[in-house]
Design an enzyme around this catalytic site. Structure first.
Site, PDB file in Angstrom:
ATOM      1  N   PRO A  89      -2.516  -0.041  -2.909  1.00 10.55           N
ATOM      2  CA  PRO A  89      -2.692   1.400  -3.112  1.00 10.55           C
ATOM      3  C   PRO A  89      -1.549   2.028  -3.919  1.00 10.55           C
ATOM      4  CG  PRO A  89      -3.066   0.822  -0.804  1.00 10.55           C
ATOM      5  CD  PRO A  89      -2.523  -0.396  -1.479  1.00 10.55           C
ATOM      6  N   GLU A 116      -1.359  -3.900   7.257  1.00  9.74           N
ATOM      7  CA  GLU A 116      -0.768  -2.620   6.844  1.00  9.74           C
ATOM      8  C   GLU A 116      -0.035  -2.720   5.519  1.00  9.74           C
ATOM      9  OE1 GLU A 116      -1.349   0.180   9.084  1.00  9.74           O
ATOM     10  OE2 GLU A 116      -2.730  -1.461   9.507  1.00  9.74           O
ATOM     11  N   ARG A 154     -17.557  -8.449 -17.885  1.00  7.76           N
ATOM     12  CA  ARG A 154     -18.592  -7.896 -18.772  1.00  7.76           C
ATOM     13  C   ARG A 154     -18.064  -7.620 -20.179  1.00  7.76           C
ATOM     14  NH1 ARG A 154     -18.504  -2.756 -19.670  1.00  7.76           N
ATOM     15  NH2 ARG A 154     -20.730  -2.421 -19.927  1.00  7.76           N
ATOM     16  N   ASP A 169     -19.067  -0.264 -25.445  1.00  8.54           N
ATOM     17  CA  ASP A 169     -18.119   0.721 -25.939  1.00  8.54           C
ATOM     18  C   ASP A 169     -18.460   2.130 -25.494  1.00  8.54           C
ATOM     19  OD1 ASP A 169     -16.486  -1.068 -27.272  1.00  8.54           O
ATOM     20  OD2 ASP A 169     -17.860  -1.144 -28.968  1.00  8.54           O
TER      21      ASP A 169
HETATM   22  C1  9D3 Z   1      -2.973   1.960   7.349  1.00  8.75           C
HETATM   23  C2  9D3 Z   1      -2.002   1.662   6.267  1.00  8.75           C
HETATM   24  N1  9D3 Z   1      -2.116   2.580   5.129  1.00  8.75           N
HETATM   25  C3  9D3 Z   1      -1.409   3.817   5.327  1.00  8.75           C
HETATM   26  C4  9D3 Z   1      -2.285   4.969   4.939  1.00  8.75           C
HETATM   27  C5  9D3 Z   1      -1.584   1.916   3.971  1.00  8.75           C
HETATM   28  C6  9D3 Z   1      -2.572   0.957   3.450  1.00  8.75           C
HETATM   29  C7  9D3 Z   1      -2.292  -0.391   3.373  1.00  8.75           C
HETATM   30  C8  9D3 Z   1      -3.247  -1.276   2.895  1.00  8.75           C
HETATM   31  C9  9D3 Z   1      -3.798   1.405   3.007  1.00  8.75           C
HETATM   32  C10 9D3 Z   1      -4.752   0.502   2.512  1.00  8.75           C
HETATM   33  C11 9D3 Z   1      -4.467  -0.821   2.469  1.00  8.75           C
HETATM   34  C12 9D3 Z   1      -5.475  -1.782   1.978  1.00  8.75           C
HETATM   35  N2  9D3 Z   1      -5.843  -1.446   0.597  1.00  8.75           N
HETATM   36  C13 9D3 Z   1      -5.574  -2.225  -0.426  1.00  8.75           C
HETATM   37  O1  9D3 Z   1      -5.035  -3.296  -0.231  1.00  8.75           O
HETATM   38  C14 9D3 Z   1      -5.878  -1.774  -1.759  1.00  8.75           C
HETATM   39  C15 9D3 Z   1      -6.435  -0.557  -2.240  1.00  8.75           C
HETATM   40  C16 9D3 Z   1      -6.902   0.631  -1.573  1.00  8.75           C
HETATM   41  O2  9D3 Z   1      -6.879   0.761  -0.341  1.00  8.75           O
HETATM   42  N3  9D3 Z   1      -7.359   1.652  -2.354  1.00  8.75           N
HETATM   43  C17 9D3 Z   1      -7.430   1.595  -3.703  1.00  8.75           C
HETATM   44  N4  9D3 Z   1      -7.012   0.521  -4.363  1.00  8.75           N
HETATM   45  C18 9D3 Z   1      -6.529  -0.519  -3.633  1.00  8.75           C
HETATM   46  S1  9D3 Z   1      -5.959  -1.948  -4.299  1.00  8.75           S
HETATM   47  C19 9D3 Z   1      -5.580  -2.601  -2.831  1.00  8.75           C
END
Ligand code: 9D3
Length: 254
Positions: A89, A116, A154, A169
């Site tokens: 994230p 987490e 793709r 495109d």
């Molecule tokens: C409960 C822990 N979160 C605090 C709000 C942090 C958190 C850690 C791990 C939130 C989501 C995740 C798992 N998500 C991903 O690994 C992830 C992700 C996403 O959640 N949203 C958008 N892109 C991505 S890329 C990897």
């Protein structure tokens, strides 16, 4: 292009990877997606992949050792050649421009997190890039990995039928798409716009362009700023901007 995916849940990607465009791209040898179960690279009796966070607090953190072992053993010689992308994230937001750049490479590695979080040393010393697919919370990096793979695959020459080549495109004109219709010409009393039945290709092209502009103006005005607009485009936009009752975020026809 070879794509190595490092995950604790290799099964969840299987069905999608085998289906439709992705499945065909793999059968045609355009992409080769190899999944690696991070748990296979643990060395302890319990095959531990996570542990409590230093400093306390809730949740579990993915341990660094199995992730380093997995990526280093799979990439081997190529380590340092292929980007190692951590799906997180906290990463930079994924875009079509990033997809286009990645599609040029012979090999990439994707690390999917769970729990987490992932031990920070993975980010610092193993990952070469960090990507997020948007501002919403998922349970792990597996779906984001699929999103990257799908958008990259793709773009590879030959992945889509040639008839779709120009369509690749479509995002590059920077506008939202115009409305599409097929038969019947009247469905439940709802008419297909007359212009589309006219056979007048110049009028149809102008209508589609204007519909694209109108939609983009009302739903994604941010996109208009990055787009090349002609004199006619600007004239049409000025016209709708001056219409009474059309405020920025309504698309009153929809
Ligand atoms: C409960 C822990 N979160 C605090 C709000 C942090 C958190 C850690 C791990 C939130 C989501 C995740 C798992 N998500 C991903 O690994 C992830 C992700 C996403 O959640 N949203 C958008 N892109 C991505 S890329 C990897």
């Amino acid at each position: 292009m070879q794509i190595d995916v490092f995950t604790l849940f290799p099964d969840v990607l299987e069905t999608y990877l085998r289906s439709s465009v992705l499945g065909r791209a793999q059968e045609a040898g355009l992409i080769c997606v190899c999944q690696h179960n991070i748990r296979d690279f643990t060395t302890d009796r319990h095959r531990t992949t996570d542990d409590e966070p230093y400093g306390g607090g809730g949740g579990m953190v993915m341990k660094p050792e199995p992730i380093f072992a997995a990526v280093e053993s799979v990439l081997g010689e190529n380590h340092g050649q292929a980007p190692v992308i951590l799906l997180t994230p906290q990463g930079r937001a994924f875009t079509q421009a990033i997809a286009r750049q990645l599609a040029l490479l012979p090999r990439i590695a994707l690390i999917c997190g769970r729990y987490e979080g992932i031990d920070e040393r993975v980010r610092q010393h193993l990952a070469t890039d960090e990507i997020s697919i948007g501002d919403y919370i998922l349970t792990g990096g597996e779906l984001p990995a699929l999103v990257l793979i799908d958008s990259i695959a793709r773009l590879l020459p030959g992945a889509l039928g040639d008839e779709d080549a120009a369509e690749k495109d479509s995002y590059s004109n920077g506008l939202l798409e115009y409305p599409h219709y097929t038969r019947p010409a009247v469905y439940r009393g709802w008419q297909v716009p007359e212009v589309l039945l006219s056979g007048n290709h110049a009028r149809i092209a102008a209508w589609r362009r204007n519909e694209s502009l109108r939609r983009t103006f009302s739903r994604r005005p941010d996109l208009l700023e990055k787009t090349n607009l002609s004199e006619e485009d600007r004239h049409y936009l000025d016209q709708i901007a001056s219409l009474p009752g059309l405020t920025n975020n309504t698309d009153s026809d929809d």
